[in-house]
Design a protein around this motif. Structure first.
Motif, PDB file in Angstrom:
ATOM      1  N   ASN A 113       0.845  -1.182   0.000  1.00 17.10           N
ATOM      2  CA  ASN A 113       0.000   0.000   0.000  1.00 17.10           C
ATOM      3  C   ASN A 113       0.885   1.238   0.000  1.00 17.10           C
ATOM      4  O   ASN A 113       1.910   1.285   0.683  1.00 17.10           O
TER       5      ASN A 113
ATOM      6  N   THR B  16      -1.154  -2.466  -5.087  1.00 13.38           N
ATOM      7  CA  THR B  16      -1.643  -1.081  -5.185  1.00 13.38           C
ATOM      8  C   THR B  16      -2.382  -0.874  -6.500  1.00 13.38           C
ATOM      9  O   THR B  16      -3.438  -0.244  -6.543  1.00 13.38           O
TER      10      THR B  16
ATOM     11  N   GLU C  57      -3.718   8.802  -4.345  1.00  9.84           N
ATOM     12  CA  GLU C  57      -3.109   7.471  -4.423  1.00  9.84           C
ATOM     13  C   GLU C  57      -2.657   7.168  -5.846  1.00  9.84           C
ATOM     14  O   GLU C  57      -1.569   6.607  -6.062  1.00  9.84           O
TER      15      GLU C  57
ATOM     16  N   TYR D 125       1.129   6.504  -7.058  1.00 15.82           N
ATOM     17  CA  TYR D 125       1.430   5.266  -7.774  1.00 15.82           C
ATOM     18  C   TYR D 125       2.248   5.547  -9.033  1.00 15.82           C
ATOM     19  O   TYR D 125       3.293   4.921  -9.277  1.00 15.82           O
TER      20      TYR D 125
END
Length: 267
Positions: free
Chosen positions: A3, A199, A15, A19
C-alpha cells in the motif's frame, strides 16, 4: 510495498498520483510505454495522422503525458505541444528527454480532470492509457470539451485491462507454469512491479471503469459531454506487431488480442 498510503485524508486521486510517481523510475524501460524501434514510431505516427492530421503549428495538449512519448510524436508531426502530468518524477524525465533531443515542448504539473487551462485554447487534446484511471471521466470529458477550440479534436488511446480474453487467460497460465519450471522470459514487461501490483489492483477496483474501459462506454460518455463525430478505431495491429519483438511470445499474443482502441471526437 502493498500500500502506498492509508488514512481518510489520502483520497483515490492522490493514491493514483503517488502510484505513477513510483512507476516513473522504470517507465521508459518497459515495452508498450517507451518506443523501441523506428517501425513502432512510424506506426504511432500513422495512427496520429489518421485521426489528427499534420500539426502545422496547431496547439496540442498531451494529458497524463508521463515521460512524453506521445508529446514527442506530436512534436515530430509539427504540433506546438504542451505536456501535462501530475506526477513530478514523470515530468522530470519528460523535461530531460526534451532537452536531450533539443525540443521546446512545454511541460507542467496539472490534473487532467481539472486542467485550469483557458477556454478554447487548444486545437488537439491527446492521452494514452489515462481514461481507465479516471475517477470521473464525464467531468474530465466536459473539461476537455471546454479547453478545445471549436472544431478541435480529442484522441484517446486506451483499452480494457480488466477483462482478459481467452488468449490472455491461457497466456497467464502458461507463463505461471514456465516460471515454476524456471523457464520464464526475462525481458522487461510493461506492468507494475511485484511490489506495486497490489496497489495497482486496489486502484483499479475503485476507478469509474473498474469493470473495464470498453470503447463503446467511453464513446457514449464523450457524446454526453458534448463531443460529436466520435470514431472508434480498433486497428492497432501495426503498433502491436512492432512491439511484439520486445515482449515474450505470450505477452505479445496477449497484447494483440486485448480490447485496445483509439477514439477520436470533435468539439
Amino acid at each position: 510495498m502493498s500500500n502506498i498510503a492509508t488514512g481518510s485524508n489520502y483520497d483515490l486521486r492522490e493514491e493514483i498520483k503517488a502510484y505513477w510517481s513510483l512507476r516513473a523510475e522504470t517507465f521508459d524501460s518497459q515495452p508498450g510505454h517507451e518506443i523501441f524501434s523506428e517501425e513502432e514510431r512510424a506506426a504511432w505516427q500513422a495512427l496520429l495522422r489518421r485521426h489528427l492530421g499534420e500539426g502545422r503549428g496547431r496547439r496540442a495538449l498531451d494529458l497524463a503525458c508521463g515521460t512524453a512519448v506521445v508529446s514527442h510524436l506530436l512534436d515530430d508531426l509539427g504540433f506546438a505541444v504542451t505536456g501535462m502530468d501530475w506526477a513530478e518524477p514523470m515530468l522530470e524525465r519528460a523535461r530531460a528527454k526534451a532537452a536531450a533531443r533539443g525540443r521546446t515542448i512545454r511541460f507542467f504539473m496539472g490534473d487532467a480532470e481539472n486542467t485550469l487551462e483557458a477556454d478554447a485554447s487548444y486545437d488537439v487534446i491527446t492521452n494514452r492509457h489515462l481514461v481507465w484511471t479516471l475517477v470521473d471521466p464525464l467531468a474530465a470529458f466536459r473539461e476537455w470539451h471546454r479547453v478545445l477550440k471549436p472544431g478541435g479534436k480529442v484522441l484517446i488511446v486506451d483499452g480494457d485491462f480488466v477483462n482478459p480474453g481467452l488468449v490472455a487467460r491461457l497466456s497467464r497460465r502458461v507463463s505461471a507454469l514456465l516460471q515454476k519450471l524456471g523457464m520464464s522470459d526475462t525481458r522487461p514487461q510493461n506492468g507494475p512491479s511485484a511490489s506495486l501490483a497490489q496497489t495497482h489492483e486496489s486502484i483499479l477496483s475503485r476507478v469509474h471503469f473498474c469493470d473495464g474501459a470498453r470503447a463503446e462506454a467511453v464513446a457514449a460518455l464523450l457524446i454526453e459531454a458534448g463531443f460529436k463525430a466520435v470514431r472508434i478505431d480498433t486497428d492497432l495491429a501495426a503498433i502491436h506487431r512492432s512491439q511484439r519483438r520486445n515482449f515474450s511470445f505470450l505477452k505479445g499474443l496477449e497484447r494483440a488480442t486485448q480490447h485496445r482502441y483509439a477514439i477520436s471526437a470533435e468539439r
